[in-house]
Design a protein around this motif. Structure first.
Motif, PDB file in Angstrom:
ATOM      1  N   THR A  63       0.857  -1.188   0.000  1.00  0.00           N
ATOM      2  CA  THR A  63       0.000   0.000   0.000  1.00  0.00           C
ATOM      3  C   THR A  63       0.893   1.237   0.000  1.00  0.00           C
ATOM      4  O   THR A  63       2.046   1.187   0.424  1.00  0.00           O
ATOM      5  N   TYR A  64       0.345   2.329  -0.486  1.00  0.00           N
ATOM      6  CA  TYR A  64       1.088   3.574  -0.572  1.00  0.00           C
ATOM      7  C   TYR A  64       0.327   4.680   0.145  1.00  0.00           C
ATOM      8  O   TYR A  64      -0.896   4.745   0.095  1.00  0.00           O
ATOM      9  N   ASP A  65       1.078   5.568   0.772  1.00  0.00           N
ATOM     10  CA  ASP A  65       0.516   6.748   1.390  1.00  0.00           C
ATOM     11  C   ASP A  65      -0.118   7.605   0.294  1.00  0.00           C
ATOM     12  O   ASP A  65       0.333   7.598  -0.849  1.00  0.00           O
ATOM     13  N   SER A  66      -1.136   8.358   0.641  1.00  0.00           N
ATOM     14  CA  SER A  66      -1.831   9.185  -0.353  1.00  0.00           C
ATOM     15  C   SER A  66      -0.921  10.245  -0.978  1.00  0.00           C
ATOM     16  O   SER A  66      -1.200  10.745  -2.063  1.00  0.00           O
ATOM     17  N   THR A  67       0.191  10.570  -0.322  1.00  0.00           N
ATOM     18  CA  THR A  67       1.128  11.550  -0.874  1.00  0.00           C
ATOM     19  C   THR A  67       2.116  10.923  -1.856  1.00  0.00           C
ATOM     20  O   THR A  67       2.843  11.634  -2.528  1.00  0.00           O
TER      21      THR A  67
END
Length: 91
Positions: A63-67
């Protein structure tokens, strides 16, 4: 894009061009790289490991941070990661 590079270089000599370039993304090879070579412009590639994709550390549970730009990249979605595993595993 090669014409734009040539026009910019004619106005102010360009020392280097930064572009994404990796085994995963090679779209600059047909026109951009020859133009840079012709004009003596260096290339500063970014994301040479395909935004982390080619490291083998990304899987369908990543998963990736929204930034993180990868959170909006279709290639970083679980389904795409799973489908592309056949390309990454031999590497």
């Amino acid at each position: 894009m090669p014409d734009l590079i040539r026009r910019a270089h004619a106005v102010q000599p360009v020392a280097a061009l930064q572009s994404e370039y990796s085994l995963w993304w090679r779209a600059i090879e047909p026109e951009i790289l020859p133009t840079c070579e012709e004009l003596g412009i260096g290339l500063v590639p970014y994301s040479p490991l395909g935004r982390g994709y080619l490291t083998g550390k990304i899987d369908e549970n990543t998963t990736y941070d929204s930034t993180d730009i990868r959170s909006r990249n279709p290639a970083s979605r679980r389904r795409a990661i799973k489908a592309n595993r056949v390309v990454i595993e031999p590497l």
